[in-house]
Design a protein around this motif. Structure first.
Motif, PDB file in Angstrom:
ATOM      1  N   UNK A  60     -26.692-136.782  15.700  1.00 29.29           N
ATOM      2  CA  UNK A  60     -27.284-134.996  15.095  1.00 29.29           C
ATOM      3  C   UNK A  60     -28.411-134.986  16.130  1.00 29.29           C
ATOM      4  N   UNK A  61     -29.573-135.655  16.348  1.00 30.47           N
ATOM      5  CA  UNK A  61     -30.521-134.917  17.029  1.00 30.47           C
ATOM      6  C   UNK A  61     -30.354-134.514  19.038  1.00 30.47           C
ATOM      7  N   UNK A  62     -29.350-135.746  19.102  1.00 32.50           N
ATOM      8  CA  UNK A  62     -29.333-134.930  20.623  1.00 32.50           C
ATOM      9  C   UNK A  62     -28.430-133.839  20.801  1.00 32.50           C
ATOM     10  N   UNK A  63     -27.425-134.150  20.423  1.00 31.76           N
ATOM     11  CA  UNK A  63     -26.416-132.998  19.689  1.00 31.76           C
ATOM     12  C   UNK A  63     -27.467-131.879  20.401  1.00 31.76           C
ATOM     13  N   UNK A  64     -28.226-131.813  19.476  1.00 30.29           N
ATOM     14  CA  UNK A  64     -28.613-130.520  18.845  1.00 30.29           C
ATOM     15  C   UNK A  64     -29.868-130.288  20.291  1.00 30.29           C
ATOM     16  N   UNK A  65     -30.361-130.912  20.456  1.00 31.04           N
ATOM     17  CA  UNK A  65     -31.521-130.349  22.187  1.00 31.04           C
ATOM     18  C   UNK A  65     -31.639-131.135  22.802  1.00 31.04           C
ATOM     19  N   UNK A  66     -30.578-132.446  23.010  1.00 35.11           N
ATOM     20  CA  UNK A  66     -31.498-133.507  23.771  1.00 35.11           C
ATOM     21  C   UNK A  66     -31.801-134.271  23.578  1.00 35.11           C
ATOM     22  N   UNK A  67     -32.938-134.283  23.012  1.00 29.86           N
ATOM     23  CA  UNK A  67     -33.436-135.163  22.108  1.00 29.86           C
ATOM     24  C   UNK A  67     -33.664-136.814  22.324  1.00 29.86           C
TER      25      UNK A  67
ATOM     26  N   UNK B 149     -25.828-130.682   8.657  1.00 26.54           N
ATOM     27  CA  UNK B 149     -25.059-131.456   9.360  1.00 26.54           C
ATOM     28  C   UNK B 149     -24.858-133.465   9.469  1.00 26.54           C
ATOM     29  N   UNK B 150     -26.242-133.448   8.673  1.00 29.70           N
ATOM     30  CA  UNK B 150     -26.555-135.453   9.237  1.00 29.70           C
ATOM     31  C   UNK B 150     -26.138-135.295   7.277  1.00 29.70           C
ATOM     32  N   UNK B 151     -26.572-134.171   6.580  1.00 22.16           N
ATOM     33  CA  UNK B 151     -26.240-134.065   5.371  1.00 22.16           C
ATOM     34  C   UNK B 151     -24.716-134.704   5.283  1.00 22.16           C
ATOM     35  N   UNK B 152     -23.236-134.162   5.627  1.00 22.89           N
ATOM     36  CA  UNK B 152     -22.388-133.782   5.700  1.00 22.89           C
ATOM     37  C   UNK B 152     -21.819-135.454   6.482  1.00 22.89           C
ATOM     38  N   UNK B 153     -22.754-135.932   7.417  1.00 25.35           N
ATOM     39  CA  UNK B 153     -22.577-137.554   7.988  1.00 25.35           C
ATOM     40  C   UNK B 153     -22.387-138.402   6.793  1.00 25.35           C
ATOM     41  N   UNK B 154     -23.632-138.173   6.578  1.00 24.01           N
ATOM     42  CA  UNK B 154     -23.619-139.109   5.538  1.00 24.01           C
ATOM     43  C   UNK B 154     -22.708-138.871   3.952  1.00 24.01           C
ATOM     44  N   UNK B 155     -21.759-138.326   3.456  1.00 25.36           N
ATOM     45  CA  UNK B 155     -21.222-138.014   2.552  1.00 25.36           C
ATOM     46  C   UNK B 155     -20.153-138.598   3.529  1.00 25.36           C
TER      47      UNK B 155
ATOM     48  N   UNK C 188     -16.266-134.628  15.395  1.00 24.91           N
ATOM     49  CA  UNK C 188     -17.201-133.457  16.493  1.00 24.91           C
ATOM     50  C   UNK C 188     -18.512-133.075  17.167  1.00 24.91           C
ATOM     51  N   UNK C 189     -19.270-133.949  15.838  1.00 22.18           N
ATOM     52  CA  UNK C 189     -20.789-134.621  17.061  1.00 22.18           C
ATOM     53  C   UNK C 189     -20.240-135.407  18.275  1.00 22.18           C
ATOM     54  N   UNK C 190     -19.366-136.385  18.932  1.00 24.71           N
ATOM     55  CA  UNK C 190     -18.549-136.422  20.195  1.00 24.71           C
ATOM     56  C   UNK C 190     -18.905-135.931  20.757  1.00 24.71           C
ATOM     57  N   UNK C 191     -18.015-134.836  20.592  1.00 24.95           N
ATOM     58  CA  UNK C 191     -17.995-133.627  21.975  1.00 24.95           C
ATOM     59  C   UNK C 191     -19.284-133.164  22.035  1.00 24.95           C
TER      60      UNK C 191
ATOM     61  N   UNK D 288     -10.116-135.394  13.433  1.00 18.74           N
ATOM     62  CA  UNK D 288     -10.309-135.282  11.817  1.00 18.74           C
ATOM     63  C   UNK D 288     -11.373-135.284  11.293  1.00 18.74           C
ATOM     64  N   UNK D 289     -12.292-136.044  11.631  1.00 18.98           N
ATOM     65  CA  UNK D 289     -13.961-136.626  11.063  1.00 18.98           C
ATOM     66  C   UNK D 289     -15.239-135.427  12.019  1.00 18.98           C
ATOM     67  N   UNK D 290     -15.946-135.540  10.768  1.00 17.54           N
ATOM     68  CA  UNK D 290     -16.948-134.483  11.574  1.00 17.54           C
ATOM     69  C   UNK D 290     -18.182-135.304  12.458  1.00 17.54           C
ATOM     70  N   UNK D 291     -17.781-136.901  12.346  1.00 19.56           N
ATOM     71  CA  UNK D 291     -18.534-137.380  13.198  1.00 19.56           C
ATOM     72  C   UNK D 291     -17.564-137.546  14.566  1.00 19.56           C
TER      73      UNK D 291
END
Length: 313
Positions: A158-165, A113-119, A221-224, A216-219
């Motif tokens: 991304x880290x927070x969305x995965x496991x609430x880091x 996911x981080x790689x896609x966001x970097x792109x 979706x991360x916000x959600x 429309x953006x990947x980010x």
């Protein structure tokens, strides 16, 4: 502002300054209720009190008519600005983001996911830089870091969305989850400024920008996903305090039935950390529960995404 104007216009002997005031009104019912001494109501969306972008003729006219209200002998006075004649506005094609992102489904693996966001941000960066060159300024920076740290900000989300880091990288002045507010504000600013920097195209409406960003953006979706982590922690705290499902829906401004549908999943697999749960408990007792989740995704965009998912089924 309307109430303040009333105090300013009071005679000096009554504690005021005795100075005439004028203002621009964007929400007519509010102005009608507050009754400011002199106000010009304009038919423009919030955030654009002087009219559409790239229309200095309209903007100057709004200022002139607003300042002209100072000659109004009677107060309160609420004057309507005439609607802009459609023919006066140049024909323009509809707005679209200058970048077309590769179609991709969000991955659960953080590295992917981080790689896609970097792109995604790499594609936007030239347009962001162009906008920065033209405007000479940016609103990115509320988190304490600038555009060059957007990748790091996305990594925190991304880290927070995965496991609430809840780990906070060096250089930020705010703890988690408070930091999420500032990170999401900076990320949205970066995307919005990049998306509106293509020369020769119409400026998008606030609604168009939000729909593009959140749908429309990947980010987006991360916000959600970040919002879901925050909501899960709040639901768990409220359930533990004995609140009913409908009470929780109302308190967290959720769609009716959301708590009932997700309670079992939250209890079985909360996907939250002890640190986040601790903050949620503190917010509950401070009567601030739900404040972080609501600041990540606007209610309207939550509803739009829900509708899109429902239609796709």
């Amino acid at each position: 502002m309307g109430v303040l104007s009333q105090y300013i216009e009071r005679a000096v002997s009554e504690g005021g300054a005795g100075i005439a005031t004028v203002q621009v009104s964007l929400i007519r019912p509010v102005s009608e209720a507050v009754r400011p001494p002199r106000a010009l109501w304009v038919p423009f969306p919030l955030g654009r009190p002087l009219g559409p972008p790239n229309r200095p003729d309209v903007q100057i006219d709004v200022l002139r008519q607003t300042l002209g209200l100072v000659d109004q002998p009677a107060a309160p006075a609420l004057v309507d600005y005439p609607d802009i004649i459609e023919d006066d506005i140049p024909d323009e094609e509809g707005w679209s983001c200058p970048v077309i992102f590769p179609t991709a489904e969000p991955h659960t693996e953080s590295d992917s996911l981080k790689a896609q966001l970097r792109r995604e941000t790499q594609l936007l960066r030239p347009w962001f830089d162009e906008g920065l060159r033209r405007r000479g300024r940016t609103t990115v920076g509320t988190s304490g870091k600038g555009p060059d740290s957007i990748g790091e900000m996305l990594g925190v989300l991304v880290n927070f969305s995965a496991d609430a880091d809840m780990e906070v990288p060096d250089g930020y002045a705010h703890p988690m989850p408070q930091l999420l507010r500032y990170l999401t504000a900076d990320i949205r600013a970066f995307y919005f400024e990049a998306a509106t920097s293509k020369p020769g195209v119409p400026f998008p409406s606030p609604e168009d920008l939000e729909e593009w960003f959140f749908l429309e953006t990947m980010v987006g979706d991360v916000f959600y996903q970040v919002r879901e982590r925050l909501v899960s922690a709040d639901i768990l705290v409220l359930l533990a305090n004995g609140l009913e499902d409908d009470e929780i829906d109302s308190l967290l401004v959720l769609m009716a039935g959301t708590t009932a549908q997700t309670a079992d999943e939250v209890v079985r697999k909360p996907g939250i950390s002890r640190d986040l749960l601790k903050v949620s408990v503190e917010d509950f007792y401070a009567d601030l529960v739900g404040r972080f989740a609501r600041s990540i995704v606007p209610i309207a965009m939550r509803d739009r995404r829900h509708e899109r998912i429902r239609q796709a089924k």
